[in-house]
Design a protein around this motif. Structure first.
Motif, PDB file in Angstrom:
ATOM      1  N   GLY A 182      42.202 -40.374 -13.462  1.00 31.99           N
ATOM      2  CA  GLY A 182      41.829 -39.127 -13.988  1.00 31.99           C
ATOM      3  C   GLY A 182      42.745 -38.168 -14.348  1.00 31.99           C
ATOM      4  N   LYS A 183      42.463 -37.416 -15.509  1.00 28.60           N
ATOM      5  CA  LYS A 183      43.323 -36.427 -15.851  1.00 28.60           C
ATOM      6  C   LYS A 183      42.665 -35.050 -15.345  1.00 28.60           C
ATOM      7  N   LEU A 184      43.562 -34.396 -14.728  1.00 25.87           N
ATOM      8  CA  LEU A 184      43.144 -32.880 -14.118  1.00 25.87           C
ATOM      9  C   LEU A 184      42.957 -31.952 -15.255  1.00 25.87           C
ATOM     10  N   LEU A 185      41.587 -31.389 -15.233  1.00 28.47           N
ATOM     11  CA  LEU A 185      41.243 -30.267 -16.299  1.00 28.47           C
ATOM     12  C   LEU A 185      41.309 -28.879 -15.568  1.00 28.47           C
ATOM     13  N   CYS A 186      40.790 -28.841 -14.340  1.00 28.83           N
ATOM     14  CA  CYS A 186      40.396 -27.573 -13.541  1.00 28.83           C
ATOM     15  C   CYS A 186      40.446 -27.823 -12.027  1.00 28.83           C
ATOM     16  N   ALA A 187      41.053 -26.890 -11.471  1.00 25.05           N
ATOM     17  CA  ALA A 187      40.913 -26.880  -9.972  1.00 25.05           C
ATOM     18  C   ALA A 187      40.020 -25.382  -9.604  1.00 25.05           C
ATOM     19  N   TYR A 188      39.154 -25.809  -8.935  1.00 19.82           N
ATOM     20  CA  TYR A 188      38.354 -24.851  -8.210  1.00 19.82           C
ATOM     21  C   TYR A 188      38.719 -24.802  -6.818  1.00 19.82           C
ATOM     22  N   VAL A 189      39.169 -23.530  -6.200  1.00 18.53           N
ATOM     23  CA  VAL A 189      39.868 -23.461  -5.050  1.00 18.53           C
ATOM     24  C   VAL A 189      39.202 -22.035  -4.399  1.00 18.53           C
ATOM     25  N   PHE A 190      39.173 -21.977  -3.004  1.00 18.21           N
ATOM     26  CA  PHE A 190      38.841 -20.985  -2.303  1.00 18.21           C
ATOM     27  C   PHE A 190      39.800 -20.074  -2.481  1.00 18.21           C
ATOM     28  N   ALA A 191      39.484 -18.769  -2.801  1.00 21.02           N
ATOM     29  CA  ALA A 191      40.456 -17.506  -3.035  1.00 21.02           C
ATOM     30  C   ALA A 191      41.558 -17.550  -1.853  1.00 21.02           C
TER      31      ALA A 191
ATOM     32  N   CYS B 171      42.867 -19.745  -0.255  1.00 16.87           N
ATOM     33  CA  CYS B 171      43.471 -21.151  -0.186  1.00 16.87           C
ATOM     34  C   CYS B 171      44.443 -21.090  -1.352  1.00 16.87           C
ATOM     35  N   TYR B 172      44.496 -19.830  -2.210  1.00 20.30           N
ATOM     36  CA  TYR B 172      45.475 -19.786  -3.236  1.00 20.30           C
ATOM     37  C   TYR B 172      46.359 -18.832  -3.288  1.00 20.30           C
ATOM     38  N   ARG B 173      47.632 -18.865  -2.910  1.00 21.57           N
ATOM     39  CA  ARG B 173      48.555 -17.987  -2.489  1.00 21.57           C
ATOM     40  C   ARG B 173      49.655 -18.075  -3.386  1.00 21.57           C
ATOM     41  N   ASP B 174      50.154 -16.989  -4.293  1.00 21.72           N
ATOM     42  CA  ASP B 174      51.342 -17.015  -4.901  1.00 21.72           C
ATOM     43  C   ASP B 174      51.376 -18.239  -5.876  1.00 21.72           C
ATOM     44  N   GLY B 175      50.278 -18.641  -6.537  1.00 20.37           N
ATOM     45  CA  GLY B 175      50.388 -19.571  -7.386  1.00 20.37           C
ATOM     46  C   GLY B 175      50.322 -21.126  -6.890  1.00 20.37           C
TER      47      GLY B 175
ATOM     48  N   VAL C 117      47.196 -23.901  -0.598  1.00 18.28           N
ATOM     49  CA  VAL C 117      47.817 -23.816   0.639  1.00 18.28           C
ATOM     50  C   VAL C 117      46.413 -24.387   1.446  1.00 18.28           C
ATOM     51  N   LEU C 118      46.294 -25.428   1.834  1.00 17.52           N
ATOM     52  CA  LEU C 118      45.332 -26.091   2.661  1.00 17.52           C
ATOM     53  C   LEU C 118      45.513 -26.369   4.227  1.00 17.52           C
ATOM     54  N   GLU C 119      46.860 -25.533   4.634  1.00 14.09           N
ATOM     55  CA  GLU C 119      46.835 -25.688   6.035  1.00 14.09           C
ATOM     56  C   GLU C 119      46.025 -25.387   6.914  1.00 14.09           C
ATOM     57  N   ASP C 120      45.305 -24.284   6.621  1.00 16.24           N
ATOM     58  CA  ASP C 120      44.426 -23.761   7.418  1.00 16.24           C
ATOM     59  C   ASP C 120      42.842 -24.238   7.637  1.00 16.24           C
ATOM     60  N   GLU C 121      42.767 -25.247   6.603  1.00 17.09           N
ATOM     61  CA  GLU C 121      41.439 -25.698   6.553  1.00 17.09           C
ATOM     62  C   GLU C 121      41.617 -27.266   7.319  1.00 17.09           C
ATOM     63  N   PRO C 122      40.477 -27.399   8.012  1.00 10.36           N
ATOM     64  CA  PRO C 122      40.415 -28.695   8.841  1.00 10.36           C
ATOM     65  C   PRO C 122      40.463 -29.927   7.898  1.00 10.36           C
ATOM     66  N   THR C 123      41.237 -30.351   7.617  1.00  9.63           N
ATOM     67  CA  THR C 123      41.146 -31.613   6.253  1.00  9.63           C
ATOM     68  C   THR C 123      40.897 -32.692   7.327  1.00  9.63           C
ATOM     69  N   VAL C 124      39.968 -33.741   6.884  1.00 15.14           N
ATOM     70  CA  VAL C 124      39.883 -34.926   7.541  1.00 15.14           C
ATOM     71  C   VAL C 124      40.186 -36.196   6.597  1.00 15.14           C
ATOM     72  N   SER C 125      40.881 -37.109   7.103  1.00 12.84           N
ATOM     73  CA  SER C 125      41.481 -38.198   6.736  1.00 12.84           C
ATOM     74  C   SER C 125      40.833 -39.517   7.085  1.00 12.84           C
TER      75      SER C 125
END
Length: 221
Positions: free
Chosen positions: A168-177, A179-183, A186-194
């Motif tokens: 897939g070619k990326l068109l747009c990102a929709y991100v929690f405000a 989690c978006y810092r200085d461009g 940053v998802l380190e504070d989100e409990p990502t599941v693998s």
């Protein structure tokens, strides 16, 4: 790491893949390549029925063009999954980031529901409209990556055990405000599941940071 940790027994045995059946091969792939990020893919069919499905054979591809890829296996009856048919039909999809806050809904979406079931409604997630195509993104996910189909590549025969790689070619990102810092995202504070081995899932508990080392850092990007 300051020292090398090794197994007590480093003797290896050979496991020839040609002697394995499809299920055993799949187990080795799933249990030997861990952890794996989960692409929680949202699509829609021509009639507007929304679909959700998680895929753990998933990776970034390139920054120019910005792209990612995941593979969609065939069903046991050799037919295509709804995700693949929808992407082939609309050429549009979204990859949503998975955290433990939505894990129950993500896991429920792995059920093979009938094609006429709206899976956002079925699992209890909120569908939000995308800017560039008909698929919706998941409001509750901290990061959603809107994509258009760049290329698809069938792997193997068109039957159970075979797969299709979707790029897939990326068109747009929709991100929690938050989690978006200085461009940067940053998802380190989100409990990502693998995805882990067997039927296990988990999050990263050990972090080995090399940001201050010269071998590989931001200057090499």
């Amino acid at each position: 790491m300051d020292k090398l940790h090794t197994c007590q027994n480093t003797q290896k045995i050979e496991v020839p893949f040609r002697q394995l059946n499809k299920v055993d091969v799949y187990r080795i792939l799933c249990e030997g390549i861990i952890p794996r990020p989960i692409a929680f893919v949202s699509t829609v069919d021509r009639d507007g029925v929304k679909n959700l499905a998680p895929f753990s054979f998933f990776m970034p591809v390139a920054s120019d063009p910005p792209s990612l890829a995941f593979s969609v296996t065939r069903k046991r009856d050799d037919s295509k999954k709804d995700t693949l048919m929808n992407i082939e039909s609309t050429r549009h999809f979204v990859v949503n980031h998975v955290t433990d806050n939505i894990f129950d809904q993500v896991y429920q979406a792995s059920t093979e529901f009938a094609s006429d079931i709206d899976e956002f409604d079925k699992v209890g997630l909120t569908a939000m409209p995308c800017k560039h195509g008909p698929a919706s993104y998941v409001l509750e996910s901290p990061l959603s990556l809107e994509c258009e189909l760049y290329k698809s590549l069938p792997i193997g025969d068109a039957k159970h055990g075979g797969s299709t790689i979707i790029v897939g070619k990326l068109l747009c990102a929709y991100v929690f405000a938050s989690c978006y810092r200085d461009g940067k995202i940053v998802l380190e504070d989100e409990p990502t599941v693998s995805r882990l081995g067997s039927f296990n899932y988990g999050s990263a508990e050990v972090k080995l940071s090399t940001a201050d080392k010269d071998t590989w850092n931001l200057q090499h990007w």
